[in-house]
Design an enzyme around this catalytic site. Structure first.
Site, PDB file in Angstrom:
ATOM      1  N   HIS A   1      -1.099  -2.856  -7.155  1.00  0.00           N
ATOM      2  CA  HIS A   1      -1.856  -2.524  -5.946  1.00  0.00           C
ATOM      3  C   HIS A   1      -3.343  -2.791  -6.178  1.00  0.00           C
ATOM      4  CE1 HIS A   1      -2.885   0.827  -2.786  1.00  0.00           C
ATOM      5  NE2 HIS A   1      -3.027  -0.386  -2.287  1.00  0.00           N
TER       6      HIS A   1
ATOM      7  N   SER B   1       0.830  -1.209   0.000  1.00  0.00           N
ATOM      8  CA  SER B   1       0.000   0.000   0.000  1.00  0.00           C
ATOM      9  C   SER B   1       0.858   1.250   0.000  1.00  0.00           C
ATOM     10  CB  SER B   1      -0.855   0.062   1.264  1.00  0.00           C
ATOM     11  OG  SER B   1      -1.572  -1.102   1.426  1.00  0.00           O
TER      12      SER B   1
HETATM   13  N1  NAD Z   1      -5.919  -5.024   3.631  1.00  0.00           N
HETATM   14  C1  NAD Z   1      -6.116  -4.115   2.690  1.00  0.00           C
HETATM   15  O1  NAD Z   1      -7.195  -3.495   2.590  1.00  0.00           O
HETATM   16  C2  NAD Z   1      -5.031  -3.823   1.686  1.00  0.00           C
HETATM   17  C3  NAD Z   1      -5.357  -3.123   0.517  1.00  0.00           C
HETATM   18  C4  NAD Z   1      -4.364  -2.918  -0.463  1.00  0.00           C
HETATM   19  C5  NAD Z   1      -3.072  -3.381  -0.231  1.00  0.00           C
HETATM   20  N2  NAD Z   1      -2.770  -4.059   0.949  1.00  0.00           N
HETATM   21  C6  NAD Z   1      -1.400  -4.552   1.112  1.00  0.00           C
HETATM   22  O2  NAD Z   1      -1.405  -5.966   0.868  1.00  0.00           O
HETATM   23  C7  NAD Z   1      -0.397  -6.602   1.653  1.00  0.00           C
HETATM   24  C8  NAD Z   1      -1.041  -7.702   2.479  1.00  0.00           C
HETATM   25  O3  NAD Z   1      -2.006  -7.126   3.333  1.00  0.00           O
HETATM   26  P1  NAD Z   1      -3.130  -8.002   4.045  1.00  0.00           P
HETATM   27  O4  NAD Z   1      -4.125  -7.044   4.586  1.00  0.00           O
HETATM   28  O5  NAD Z   1      -3.549  -9.111   3.154  1.00  0.00           O
HETATM   29  O6  NAD Z   1      -2.286  -8.628   5.258  1.00  0.00           O
HETATM   30  P2  NAD Z   1      -2.642  -9.895   6.164  1.00  0.00           P
HETATM   31  O7  NAD Z   1      -1.995  -9.649   7.473  1.00  0.00           O
HETATM   32  O8  NAD Z   1      -4.109 -10.196   6.110  1.00  0.00           O
HETATM   33  O9  NAD Z   1      -1.893 -11.122   5.425  1.00  0.00           O
HETATM   34  C9  NAD Z   1      -0.508 -11.197   5.306  1.00  0.00           C
HETATM   35  C10 NAD Z   1      -0.118 -12.670   5.210  1.00  0.00           C
HETATM   36  O10 NAD Z   1       1.264 -12.736   4.830  1.00  0.00           O
HETATM   37  C11 NAD Z   1       1.805 -13.888   5.464  1.00  0.00           C
HETATM   38  N3  NAD Z   1       3.265 -13.797   5.441  1.00  0.00           N
HETATM   39  C12 NAD Z   1       4.082 -13.050   6.223  1.00  0.00           C
HETATM   40  N4  NAD Z   1       5.371 -13.270   5.873  1.00  0.00           N
HETATM   41  C13 NAD Z   1       5.374 -14.149   4.837  1.00  0.00           C
HETATM   42  C14 NAD Z   1       6.384 -14.760   4.045  1.00  0.00           C
HETATM   43  N5  NAD Z   1       7.676 -14.518   4.261  1.00  0.00           N
HETATM   44  N6  NAD Z   1       6.006 -15.619   3.075  1.00  0.00           N
HETATM   45  C15 NAD Z   1       4.701 -15.893   2.857  1.00  0.00           C
HETATM   46  N7  NAD Z   1       3.692 -15.354   3.584  1.00  0.00           N
HETATM   47  C16 NAD Z   1       4.021 -14.486   4.561  1.00  0.00           C
HETATM   48  C17 NAD Z   1       1.179 -13.871   6.843  1.00  0.00           C
HETATM   49  O11 NAD Z   1       1.254 -15.158   7.460  1.00  0.00           O
HETATM   50  C18 NAD Z   1      -0.271 -13.447   6.515  1.00  0.00           C
HETATM   51  O12 NAD Z   1      -1.107 -14.578   6.312  1.00  0.00           O
HETATM   52  C19 NAD Z   1       0.266  -5.500   2.462  1.00  0.00           C
HETATM   53  O13 NAD Z   1       1.411  -5.073   1.787  1.00  0.00           O
HETATM   54  C20 NAD Z   1      -0.801  -4.404   2.488  1.00  0.00           C
HETATM   55  O14 NAD Z   1      -0.258  -3.111   2.629  1.00  0.00           O
HETATM   56  C21 NAD Z   1      -3.715  -4.289   1.893  1.00  0.00           C
END
Ligand code: NAD
Length: 297
Positions: A139, A118
């Site tokens: 993104h 993000s």
């Molecule tokens: N949640 C949102 O609304 C949103 C929107 C756009 C972008 N993002 C971005 O997307 C990304 C993920 O966000 P999210 O909300 O899905 O997070 P989340 O916490 O729901 O999921 C992240 C996952 O990554 C896993 N993980 C951590 N280290 C890892 C590794 N080395 N190898 C494989 N898996 C690993 C964790 O176990 C977890 O299941 C972030 O960069 C966030 O900024 C989130």
């Protein structure tokens, strides 16, 4: 491109895996946490059922989508044939740099490496690889199967060819890709987060209460939800982290996070995920919470 590997099976990772599989791509979904992988697959099932009940997909597409997703806890196996890797692991710069360094070492040389970050600089992520021309931001928005936008972020060294490939691929997922350059917050969060921060300042300074602020923006600007409710949905800790990226990246005080936001995050009130933010979600209700402490003067 045929084979896609998604790193992370959380909120975004399982949505991204679902979307690629629905449009016929072979998807390997990886997570270091096997429980998170199981939850991710559960979520995909539920979201496919929702699409089915709304008539968006057929029973056949649902079955085909599920058959195209394989799950892994071992990244090396999961990327062996990847044309594209989309990283959607937790938003932590040290973690992303470590993941991209490893991906660069284990992926085929022509694999494109994308991040769903993000707010973290794509140029910085690319700098730990030997293929910065093939590193790009992809993104997606939450919930991925529903939201049309993909903000495609060109790092300083991302090639035209890779940008075009990712733009074209996004269109094949029935999304609207928009190409932007790599500066703090890209476009989406650079505009959204100052609006949310200003809404929090408006509350903090006692100009109006929580529901009043959200009502003004919903009914007056036709936003589907008010900025304070939206902040609760995104996560107040996430909002604070992105504002800090903007503040540090531009060195401009206009991005300084409101002290109320900082206090709420320090107190553990992170929005929907913690049960309480600007609203109280703990009893399944959405009663005002903070409003009681920030009444109109
Ligand atoms: N949640 C949102 O609304 C949103 C929107 C756009 C972008 N993002 C971005 O997307 C990304 C993920 O966000 P999210 O909300 O899905 O997070 P989340 O916490 O729901 O999921 C992240 C996952 O990554 C896993 N993980 C951590 N280290 C890892 C590794 N080395 N190898 C494989 N898996 C690993 C964790 O176990 C977890 O299941 C972030 O960069 C966030 O900024 C989130």
């Amino acid at each position: 491109m045929k084979n896609i590997t998604v790193i992370g099976s959380g909120t975004m990772g399982n949505g991204i895996a679902h979307t690629f599989a629905q449009f016929g791509y072979q998807v390997n979904m990886v997570d270091i946490d096997s429980k998170a992988l199981a939850n991710g697959m559960d979520n995909i099932q539920k979201n496919l059922d929702r699409q089915l009940s709304k008539g968006i997909i057929t029973e056949e597409i649902k079955a085909k989508t599920l058959s195209k997703i394989a799950v892994f806890t071992n990244t090396i196996q999961a990327v062996a044939n990847a044309d594209l890797v989309v990283e959607a692991a937790s938003e932590n710069i040290e973690l992303k740099l470590k993941i991209f360094k490893e991906l660069d070492a284990i992926c085929p040389l022509d694999t494109i490496l994308a991040s769903n970050t993000s707010s973290i600089s794509i140029t910085k992520i690319a700098s730990v690889t030997k293929r910065p021309d093939k590193v790009i931001g992809m993104h997606f928005m939450n919930p991925v199967p529903v939201m049309k936008l993909v903000e495609v972020i060109r790092g300083y060294a991302t090639s035209n060819q890779v940008t075009k490939a990712v733009m074209d691929l996004s269109k094949k997922l029935n999304k609207e890709p928009v190409e932007v350059n790599d500066y703090p917050g890209f476009v989406a969060n650079r505009i959204l987060m100052p609006m949310i921060n200003e809404a929090i300042y408006t509350l903090y300074e006692g100009v109006a209460g929580v529901t009043e602020i959200d009502t003004v923006m919903k009914l007056g600007m036709a936003h589907p939800m008010g900025p304070l409710q939206l902040a609760d949905f995104i996560g107040l800790d996430v909002c604070l982290a992105i504002l800090n990226v903007l503040y540090d990246g531009f060195g401009n005080p206009k991005y300084a996070p409101c002290p109320l936001l900082v206090n709420m995050v320090n107190a553990g009130n992170k929005g929907v995920k913690s049960g309480v933010g600007f609203y109280d979600y703990s009893k399944g209700t959405r009663d005002m919470f903070v409003a009681a402490n920030f009444k109109k003067r």
